[in-house]
Design a protein around this motif. Structure first.
Motif, PDB file in Angstrom:
ATOM      1  N   ASP A  90      41.601  31.750  32.782  1.00  0.00           N
ATOM      2  CA  ASP A  90      41.882  31.906  34.208  1.00  0.00           C
ATOM      3  C   ASP A  90      43.308  32.410  34.429  1.00  0.00           C
ATOM      4  O   ASP A  90      43.545  33.263  35.289  1.00  0.00           O
ATOM      5  N   GLU A  93      43.343  36.080  33.305  1.00  0.00           N
ATOM      6  CA  GLU A  93      42.638  36.924  34.265  1.00  0.00           C
ATOM      7  C   GLU A  93      43.456  37.098  35.543  1.00  0.00           C
ATOM      8  O   GLU A  93      43.476  38.174  36.133  1.00  0.00           O
ATOM      9  N   LEU A  97      44.616  40.630  37.193  1.00  0.00           N
ATOM     10  CA  LEU A  97      44.403  41.010  38.587  1.00  0.00           C
ATOM     11  C   LEU A  97      45.671  41.604  39.190  1.00  0.00           C
ATOM     12  O   LEU A  97      45.606  42.506  40.022  1.00  0.00           O
ATOM     13  N   TYR A 103      40.734  45.768  39.081  1.00  0.00           N
ATOM     14  CA  TYR A 103      40.135  44.921  38.041  1.00  0.00           C
ATOM     15  C   TYR A 103      39.061  44.005  38.621  1.00  0.00           C
ATOM     16  O   TYR A 103      37.981  43.878  38.059  1.00  0.00           O
ATOM     17  N   SER A 104      39.355  43.370  39.760  1.00  0.00           N
ATOM     18  CA  SER A 104      38.390  42.422  40.337  1.00  0.00           C
ATOM     19  C   SER A 104      37.107  43.128  40.762  1.00  0.00           C
ATOM     20  O   SER A 104      36.013  42.594  40.585  1.00  0.00           O
ATOM     21  N   LYS A 105      37.237  44.339  41.286  1.00  0.00           N
ATOM     22  CA  LYS A 105      36.060  45.104  41.717  1.00  0.00           C
ATOM     23  C   LYS A 105      35.158  45.413  40.519  1.00  0.00           C
ATOM     24  O   LYS A 105      33.962  45.165  40.556  1.00  0.00           O
ATOM     25  N   LYS A 107      35.150  43.962  37.576  1.00  0.00           N
ATOM     26  CA  LYS A 107      34.667  42.717  36.966  1.00  0.00           C
ATOM     27  C   LYS A 107      33.448  42.205  37.725  1.00  0.00           C
ATOM     28  O   LYS A 107      32.433  41.836  37.135  1.00  0.00           O
ATOM     29  N   THR A 108      33.535  42.191  39.053  1.00  0.00           N
ATOM     30  CA  THR A 108      32.421  41.720  39.870  1.00  0.00           C
ATOM     31  C   THR A 108      31.195  42.607  39.690  1.00  0.00           C
ATOM     32  O   THR A 108      30.079  42.112  39.576  1.00  0.00           O
TER      33      THR A 108
END
Length: 192
Positions: A90, A93, A97, A103-105, A107-108
């Motif tokens: 966590d 990560e 971010l 990155y979050s886009k 990853k999701t």
């Protein structure tokens, strides 16, 4: 001269859109190739020290590298069940971010492709001065609600508003269908 330029517009657009579709696949192959190359160095050591080339022949490095990659994935899958490792993950990560844009886009999107989860959000229409705006109900309280309005190009992007419950009208469409309608710029949206 203008007729010549007009004829080149269509092929140019096809080439650009082909590049955009192939880019993620190309990047995936580069990542896999890099992983394979790095692990094959370890595979050479294992093959040489265990004399696997006598047993598997010319395919010993390929088989050993493939098995090592599977073992690495298994070990990290096991580590993911440990609480201490998850705290480190966590933290790492969170750092990613901040450092890597988008990155979050990605990853999701990857998580949704690998392990799709049912979308239990409720589709709504919110009354605005310009008309009804489609969105997804995120949270509903006694007097107001949190509504996410997805972008037409990307369902993970959009805007979030807190609106009065009187402005919210629930519609009988599941969230996945509404997001598909949004990608089509609203075509198929039930309107009265």
């Amino acid at each position: 001269m203008k007729d010549y330029k007009k004829r080149l517009v269509k092929p140019k657009n096809k080439i650009v859109s082909g590049m955009m579709y192939l880019l993620p696949i190309f990047i995936l192959f580069i990542v896999i190739e890099k992983l394979w190359y790095k692990v094959s160095h370890l595979g050479k050591l294992v093959v040489h020290n265990l004399h696997l080339d006598d047993f598997f022949g010319k395919y010993s490095l390929t088989i050993t590298t493939g098995l090592l990659i599977l073992i690495i994935f298994y070990v990290f899958g096991y580590l993911a069940t440990l609480p201490r490792f998850m705290r480190f993950y966590d933290w790492f990560e969170g750092m990613m971010l901040d450092v890597i844009p988008g990155y979050s886009k990605y990853k999701t999107e990857l998580e949704n492709k690998i392990n799709p989860k049912p979308d239990n959000r409720t589709s709504v229409l919110v009354s605005t001065p310009m008309g009804n705006k489609p969105g997804l109900l995120i949270d509903e309280k006694t007097s107001s609600s949190v509504v996410f309005f997805p972008s037409t190009t990307n369902a993970l992007e959009g805007e979030v508003l807190v609106v009065d419950n009187k402005m919210v009208q629930k519609i009988d469409i599941d969230a996945k269908s509404l997001l598909g309608i949004m990608k089509k710029q609203g075509k198929g949206l039930p309107v009265a």
